[in-house]
Design a protein around this motif. Structure first.
Motif, short mmCIF file in Angstrom:
data_model
loop_
_atom_site.label_atom_id
_atom_site.label_comp_id
_atom_site.label_asym_id
_atom_site.label_seq_id
_atom_site.Cartn_x
_atom_site.Cartn_y
_atom_site.Cartn_z
N MET A 173 0.93 -1.16 0.22
CA MET A 173 -0.07 -0.14 0.05
C MET A 173 1.18 1.43 -0.07
N GLU A 174 2.18 0.98 0.50
CA GLU A 174 2.67 2.05 0.97
C GLU A 174 3.37 2.59 -0.73
N GLN A 175 3.16 1.70 -1.41
CA GLN A 175 4.20 2.64 -3.23
C GLN A 175 3.23 2.95 -3.43
N TRP A 176 1.95 3.31 -3.31
CA TRP A 176 1.11 4.01 -4.40
C TRP A 176 1.17 5.16 -3.57
N VAL A 177 0.56 4.86 -2.33
CA VAL A 177 0.61 6.05 -2.07
C VAL A 177 1.06 7.80 -1.72
N GLY A 178 2.78 7.42 -1.98
CA GLY A 178 3.84 8.63 -2.37
C GLY A 178 3.51 9.74 -0.68
N GLU A 179 3.20 10.98 -0.14
CA GLU A 179 3.33 11.07 0.75
C GLU A 179 1.82 11.58 0.83
N ASN A 180 0.55 11.18 0.36
CA ASN A 180 -0.38 11.29 1.02
C ASN A 180 -1.06 10.22 1.76
N TYR A 181 -0.05 9.48 3.04
CA TYR A 181 -0.01 9.35 4.29
C TYR A 181 -1.92 8.81 4.55
N TYR A 182 -2.35 10.28 4.86
CA TYR A 182 -3.54 9.45 5.33
C TYR A 182 -4.38 8.39 4.27
N LEU A 183 -4.55 8.47 2.78
CA LEU A 183 -5.39 7.34 2.25
C LEU A 183 -4.42 5.85 2.28
N LEU A 184 -3.20 6.25 3.32
CA LEU A 184 -3.65 4.32 4.34
C LEU A 184 -4.25 3.92 4.60
N GLU A 185 -5.48 4.27 5.64
CA GLU A 185 -6.45 4.40 6.32
C GLU A 185 -7.52 3.73 5.28
N HIS A 186 -7.68 4.49 4.42
CA HIS A 186 -8.67 3.96 3.43
C HIS A 186 -8.58 2.97 3.19
N PHE A 187 -6.95 2.83 1.88
CA PHE A 187 -6.44 1.80 1.70
C PHE A 187 -7.02 0.36 3.02
N ALA A 188 -6.77 0.50 3.97
CA ALA A 188 -6.58 -0.59 4.83
C ALA A 188 -8.11 -0.68 5.38
N ARG A 189 -8.93 0.06 4.74
CA ARG A 189 -10.58 -0.90 5.05
C ARG A 189 -10.92 -1.50 3.36
N LEU A 190 -10.72 -0.25 2.60
CA LEU A 190 -11.17 -1.16 0.79
C LEU A 190 -10.38 -2.36 0.94
N TRP A 191 -9.19 -2.99 1.62
CA TRP A 191 -8.64 -4.10 1.15
C TRP A 191 -9.63 -5.11 2.50
N LEU A 192 -10.26 -4.63 3.19
CA LEU A 192 -10.42 -5.73 4.13
C LEU A 192 -12.17 -6.04 3.73
N GLU A 193 -12.25 -4.98 2.55
CA GLU A 193 -14.13 -5.32 2.26
C GLU A 193 -13.50 -6.40 1.48
N LEU A 194 -12.22 -6.47 0.42
CA LEU A 194 -12.16 -7.05 -1.01
C LEU A 194 -11.50 -8.14 -0.40
N VAL A 195 -11.14 -8.40 0.64
CA VAL A 195 -10.97 -9.93 1.47
C VAL A 195 -12.38 -10.90 1.96
N SER A 196 -12.81 -9.70 2.40
CA SER A 196 -13.88 -10.58 2.81
C SER A 196 -15.25 -11.19 1.20
#
Length: 367
Positions: A173-196
């Motif tokens: 995830m960190e490879q894609w957000v660049g310096e927009n670190y706040y997106l990591l939270e959204h990535f984590a939530r989206l990833w969990l939805e995809l996994v479910s």
């Protein structure tokens, strides 16, 4: 999801009034800072992080409109709300041009401020979710392996393996957000939805949006921004995977035991044939690794060891029949090479098939 607010107004009582109204109406918003003019606001933003700026227009040194221009330049992802005593339409027009999310007149109405901040929160969440979806979908083809690892770990309830998997997921995830670190939270939530969806534990998906793992940090230093959102993302991923594993443990126990029971029956019936774990997946609708893992969990041994045990026991029975030669018994229990069969038999029982037969005093056929 927690969002941080910077309040900018040259009147201390107004700043405190705005802060109180926000605290009373929107608990997910954190008042991170309150300063007296645009210049101090820019100085504050150099040191701290904010998602929303609530600002007056008329202030000394640097007014609200000039501040918003600077914010748009240095923090383009921030949202701004104007709270002003001036109803001059030209100010509103200028605010619209600058992309201001709302324009509220003083004296401040709590419900009006609450409505404005709700809209801003939805706007931020929507934009960040959209950007997260876009980035994730553009890399989805390269994430199949990672997704498969999550699926296998959850379905096989490998609790001890998930910390490293969470670390690997965060790195991706960190490879894609660049310096927009706040997106990591959204990535984590989206990833969990995809996994479910992948592991078909949809009932857990409802809980993902409710996960609250923010840390009570009022002022978030910009130099600690990456660390903070890494912690948020890791906490989300660990909490989510724990829920998945718990749900999988409850729902898969009976299913896994049924699969293993049928596999054991199959191995007993076909022990005389050439069998590989890869071949077994043609008869059981799960992957090779999953089949191996659940078999070990349920039986305490591997598929290979179980098959060897069956073959060795069958070989002992056949050795009692003097009509069968050693190489024939070898073929009957699934070994084309009789020397390999003899070696395995000795490893298993400590003596060769011929010695075993001699000990039984069986009058055997030559060979």
């Amino acid at each position: 999801m927690q969002l941080r607010v910077l309040i900018v107004d040259d009147e201390p009582l107004v700043r405190e009034s705005i802060a109180d109204k926000i605290r009373q109406s929107e608990p997910q918003l954190i008042i991170s800072g309150a300063v007296g003019n645009g210049r101090k606001a820019l100085e504050w933003l150099n040191a701290y992080h904010a998602d929303i700026c609530v600002t007056d227009i008329r202030m000394p040194e640097l007014d609200g409109l000039e501040l918003i221009q600077q914010i748009n330049r240095i923090r383009p992802w921030m949202k701004t709300v104007i709270v002003s005593s001036y109803s001059d339409f030209s100010y509103a027009q200028e605010g619209i041009k600058l992309g201001v999310s709302d324009y509220i007149l003083k004296p401040l109405d709590r419900q009006q401020l609450y409505g404005a901040l709700c809209n801003v929160t939805k706007e931020i969440t929507g934009q960040r979710s959209h950007e997260t979806h876009r980035l994730l979908m553009s890399h989805l083809s390269g994430l199949q392996s990672l997704m498969e690892q999550w699926k296998q770990l959850i379905l096989t309830v490998q609790i001890s393996a998930y910390p490293m998997l969470v670390v690997d997921t965060l790195k991706a995830m960190e490879q894609w957000v660049g310096e927009n670190y706040y997106l990591l939270e959204h990535f984590a939530r989206l990833w969990l939805e995809l996994v479910s969806e992948k592991v078909e534990l949809a009932y857990v998906k409802q809980d993902i949006g409710m996960l609250d793992v923010g840390f009570p940090t009022q002022r978030l230093e910009r130099e600690r921004l990456q660390l903070y959102y890494r912690l948020v993302a890791v906490s989300l991923l660990e909490t989510g995977i724990s829920q998945f594993i718990h749900g999988s443990r409850e729902s898969s126990f009976t299913i896994n035991h049924q699969i293993v029971y049928r596999l054991q029956q199959y191995l007993r019936e076909h022990c005389g044939e050439k069998i590989s774990v890869s071949d077994l997946t043609k008869h059981f609708p799960v992957s090779r690794s999953y089949l191996s893992i659940i078999f070990k969990q349920v039986t305490g041994t591997t598929i290979s060891n179980f098959l060897t045990e069956i073959r060795m026991k069958e070989a002992k029975k056949l050795l009692m029949n003097p009509d069968y030669k050693i190489f024939e018994i070898s073929n009957r229990v699934g070994y084309e090479n009789s020397e390999h069969f003899t070696k395995l038999f000795k490893e298993y029982y400590g003596i060769t098939p011929r010695e075993y037969r001699n000990n039984l005093n069986v009058e055997r056929a030559p060979g």
